[in-house]
Write a protein that holds these residues in place. Structure first.
Motif, PDB file in Angstrom:
ATOM      1  N   ILE A  69       0.870  -1.189   0.000  1.00 24.63           N
ATOM      2  CA  ILE A  69       0.000   0.000   0.000  1.00 24.63           C
ATOM      3  C   ILE A  69       0.902   1.232   0.000  1.00 24.63           C
ATOM      4  O   ILE A  69       1.740   1.395   0.904  1.00 24.63           O
ATOM      5  N   LYS A  99      -3.232   4.230  -0.891  1.00 21.19           N
ATOM      6  CA  LYS A  99      -4.163   4.768   0.112  1.00 21.19           C
ATOM      7  C   LYS A  99      -4.886   5.955  -0.523  1.00 21.19           C
ATOM      8  O   LYS A  99      -4.245   6.878  -1.046  1.00 21.19           O
ATOM      9  N   LYS A 138      -6.848   1.542  -0.450  1.00 25.04           N
ATOM     10  CA  LYS A 138      -7.155   1.407   0.975  1.00 25.04           C
ATOM     11  C   LYS A 138      -7.808   2.668   1.512  1.00 25.04           C
ATOM     12  O   LYS A 138      -7.436   3.776   1.121  1.00 25.04           O
ATOM     13  N   ILE A 183      -9.532  -2.255  -0.218  1.00 25.11           N
ATOM     14  CA  ILE A 183      -9.295  -2.786   1.129  1.00 25.11           C
ATOM     15  C   ILE A 183     -10.184  -1.940   2.024  1.00 25.11           C
ATOM     16  O   ILE A 183     -10.063  -0.709   2.053  1.00 25.11           O
ATOM     17  N   GLU A 185     -11.034  -0.869   5.596  1.00 24.01           N
ATOM     18  CA  GLU A 185     -10.357  -0.889   6.908  1.00 24.01           C
ATOM     19  C   GLU A 185     -11.114  -0.090   7.964  1.00 24.01           C
ATOM     20  O   GLU A 185     -10.931   1.121   8.095  1.00 24.01           O
ATOM     21  N   LYS A 227      -9.781  -5.306   6.096  1.00 19.43           N
ATOM     22  CA  LYS A 227      -8.603  -5.083   6.957  1.00 19.43           C
ATOM     23  C   LYS A 227      -9.103  -4.679   8.345  1.00 19.43           C
ATOM     24  O   LYS A 227      -9.292  -3.490   8.631  1.00 19.43           O
TER      25      LYS A 227
END
Ligand code: 5MM
Length: 347
Positions: A69, A99, A138, A183, A185, A227
């Motif tokens: 990432i 990210k 992410k 992802i 999270e 995540k």
């Protein structure tokens, strides 16, 4: 852009491939400065490049790191010899990711609670990141626990859980529309004094909410990776849970909340020590077979040792790479339940 679900599912599968996991190297400028301050290294564009290049050129990338990432600066950066850092990652057979959240802002009327921002213009940014080589993204939502504060001032509040969950699901749908694996999270912080059962209950609430929102935003579960935090006591709790309890409660929690269609689960380390994060992951995988691959997406738990060994000095690059390779190997073994404490010493 037309979504290609087969391609998304393939990338998601590769991200959680057996024996491998993700390297979270997406520290924003402020966070990496904090990390560098701790090892007395000035944070400049060059030192950040040198440090990350050191990791991306380590041999373990091939066998143990399924994806990295990155932060906006890094995905555009070249290695010292002019090779794009993204190419170094690809050459190692690893997948570049990015990210895309823009960090946390105060959530109105909710005290110290926050909302993760970055949805405006996200579709366009994702399309650009795809061209730069990113195949996954992410977004991190941050949820705090303040034990004992019930009623109107409960933390986390209904407002924080619902708002952050909605943003996560909107982000995930935008990613998939742009053929980027999200992802997802939702991090419940382990900074407080709460016990493991409080963490369990709050994480359960958050995960149930997140999967409901993912459903309403029509996110395809086979094309995403979750995540999460583990079920774990807060760092300041006098009642710390042992490795087995963390493993059993986390697996129970995930089985209750995460549909088996999800491609995989890659944990954050959240401030656990390096070896704790490895031991917990290993103990969970020893409880298998499980409905999804369980692996790591660690930031601090993979990088604390190499940062210290490197300390910003060219002559320490080999030592930094050795420390990174060791943690990557230990966590790779933990992702299949084949780690043992004895292997920590065999460096
Ligand atoms: C690597 O740190 C990530 C970026 O943090 P900031 O946006 O605050 O700079 C962080 O999101 C990280 O990816 C996850 O928290 C997992 O890292 P840890 O250290 O908890 O394993």
């Amino acid at each position: 852009m037309t979504m290609d679900l087969d391609a998304l599912a393939l990338v998601a599968k590769k991200m959680v491939a057996r024996g491998k996991g993700l390297l979270a190297a997406d520290e924003s400028a402020g966070t990496i400065k904090k990390r560098f301050d701790a090892i007395n290294v000035e944070s400049t564009e060059d030192t950040r490049r040198d440090y990350r290049e050191m990791m991306f050129r380590t041999d373990c990338m091939k066998d143990r790191i399924s994806g990295v990432i990155l932060y906006d600066e890094t995905i555009r950066q070249n290695a010292k010899d002019g090779t794009p850092l993204v190419k170094l990652i690809e050459q190692a057979g690893s997948i570049p990711g990015i990210k895309v959240d823009k960090g946390v802002k105060p959530l109105p009327f909710c005290g110290d609670e926050t909302i993760t921002e970055g949805l405006d213009g996200l579709g366009e940014r994702l399309a650009e990141y795809y061209k730069l080589g990113a195949r996954f993204a992410k977004w991190r939502a941050v949820i705090d626990i303040v034990p004992g504060s019930l009623g109107a001032s409960q933390v986390p509040s209904y407002t924080a859980v619902r708002t952050n969950s909605h943003a996560l699901a909107r982000y995930a749908a935008l990613c998939q529309e742009n053929n980027i694996v999200p992802i997802v999270e939702p991090e419940i912080l382990m900074d407080g004094a709460h016990d493991i059962d409080t963490c369990f209950a709050v994480t359960q609430w958050v995960l149930k909410t997140v999967f409901e929102d993912l459903y309403y935003q029509r996110v395809k579960l086979e094309g995403m990776v979750l995540k999460p935090n583990m079920a774990i006591a807060g760092k300041k709790s006098p009642k710390q849970a042992g490795v087995q309890e963390v493993a059993e409660k986390t697996v129970k929690l995930l089985k209750e909340c995460v549909p088996p269609a999800v491609a995989g689960i890659a944990f954050l380390s959240g401030g656990q020590s390096d070896v704790e994060a490895t031991a917990h992951l290993d103990a969970m995988n020893k409880l298998g077979p499980l409905p999804w691959p369980l692996t790591f997406s660690y930031g601090r738990a993979l990088q604390a040792a190499p940062q210290k060994a490197w300390s910003g000095k060219v002559e320490n690059v080999a030592a930094g790479q050795k420390a990174f390779a060791h943690r990557a190997k230990m966590n790779g073994l933990a992702s299949t339940g084949e780690w043992s404490a004895a292997q920590e010493k065999a460096v």
